[in-house]
Design an enzyme around this catalytic site. Structure first.
Site, mmCIF file in Angstrom:
data_model
loop_
_atom_site.group_PDB
_atom_site.id
_atom_site.type_symbol
_atom_site.label_atom_id
_atom_site.label_comp_id
_atom_site.label_asym_id
_atom_site.label_seq_id
_atom_site.Cartn_x
_atom_site.Cartn_y
_atom_site.Cartn_z
ATOM 1 N N TYR A 122 0.681 -1.277 -0.039
ATOM 2 C CA TYR A 122 -0.021 0.079 0.113
ATOM 3 C C TYR A 122 0.916 1.221 -0.154
ATOM 4 C CZ TYR A 122 -4.424 -2.375 0.411
ATOM 5 O OH TYR A 122 -5.623 -2.908 0.200
ATOM 6 N N SER A 123 1.940 1.090 -0.664
ATOM 7 C CA SER A 123 2.900 2.247 -0.622
ATOM 8 C C SER A 123 2.526 3.511 -1.642
ATOM 9 C CB SER A 123 4.344 1.934 -1.003
ATOM 10 O OG SER A 123 5.283 2.978 -1.204
#
Length: 289
Positions: free
Chosen positions: A62-63
């Site tokens: 989820y960067s």
């Protein structure tokens, strides 16, 4: 990537503060948002100067950094590869990365710890590959973040930012020192054991009494939340119309409010909070709301 940026300072009404403003770096771009654009600006300039054509970076599933790097590479005519920490998954963030043309290499957590070795294993024979550390941490990134201070047209008693690697905080402190401003920089680490951030800042600039680290607002660690923090986000956004992400900016604003309650800052002080974007992080925490 951009000929000009849009990052206004907006005053917001939130009890009990009388002079609370926000530097809206979250408005710079939907995908290369906030401090991600600040960090990548000079990284990409250096990559181009060295005739690199492929950006190689690192991050979790989820960067925001991965999305930003993928978008920046696509707009710059560059290839991009990311080593993604953990097992193979599909989500909204990685979908965007793929649409922007980024190659994703899922990597077990043990191997992921040695990022330089990963880079060497896959790209040692590729002279056009350019290593970008997780989150964009680098000297070049601090140059871009320092420019935030140069854009300010008013003076403040306190400037706040959230911190993961400490790169943005480093740039802000450098900017404050370069502009010889009286403001105190308050840094809110969002992970446990955030004291190391002082060491990271000291790598690039001199630490002085203008820096304050607040280590008690991590809410359990990186990307961790509590019902109290989620309630705060709902209250804050409902009253101000300003979206926060649970990973970074929510913890920063919570700290601002708590420090006022403790008397460490005053409601009449001139306070500037740096909104570093990252709002797509909400996608990974829908079940918390």
């Amino acid at each position: 990537m951009f000929t000009e940026i849009f990052s206004p300072v907006q005053k917001i009404a939130f009890t009990p503060f009388n002079h609370l403003s926000v530097k809206r770096d979250d408005l710079i771009d939907p995908y290369i948002s906030g401090n991600k654009w600040r960090k990548l600006k000079y990284i990409l300039a250096k990559a181009r100067a060295e005739n690199k054509t492929q950006l190689v970076t690192f991050g979790g599933a989820y960067s925001n950094h991965l999305v930003a790097t993928a978008a920046a590479a696509a707009r710059s005519g560059l290839k991009a590869t990311a080593f993604v920490r953990g097992e193979m998954v599909k989500n909204e963030m990685l979908l965007l990365c793929s649409l922007f043309g980024m190659e994703l290499i899922f990597t077990d957590r043990e191997s992921y710890r040695n990022k330089h070795q990963l880079f060497e294993n896959h790209f040692a024979n590729n002279a056009e590959a350019y290593f970008i550390d997780e989150g964009g941490a680098s000297a070049e990134a601090t140059f871009g973040c320092a420019e935030i201070i140069g854009e300010l047209t008013e003076t403040y008693d306190h400037i706040f930012c959230a911190a993961g690697t400490g790169t943005t905080a480093t740039g802000l402190l450098k900017g404050i020192q370069q502009q010889q401003l009286p403001a105190k920089l308050h840094v809110v680490p969002v992970l446990k054991g955030g004291g190391f951030i002082a060491e990271e800042i000291a790598r690039y600039t001199t630490i002085n009494k203008q820096l304050a680290l607040h280590l008690d607002y991590h809410f359990g660690g990186y990307a961790k939340t509590t019902p109290e923090l989620i309630h705060f986000i709902k209250t804050f956004t409902g009253q101000t119309g300003l979206l926060l992400d649970p990973v970074y900016t929510a913890k920063m604003f919570y700290a601002i409010c708590d420090l006022e309650k403790k008397g460490q800052i005053h409601r009449n002080d001139r306070i500037l909070a740096i909104h570093t974007g990252g709002l797509m992080g909400l996608f990974g925490m829908q079940d918390k709301f």
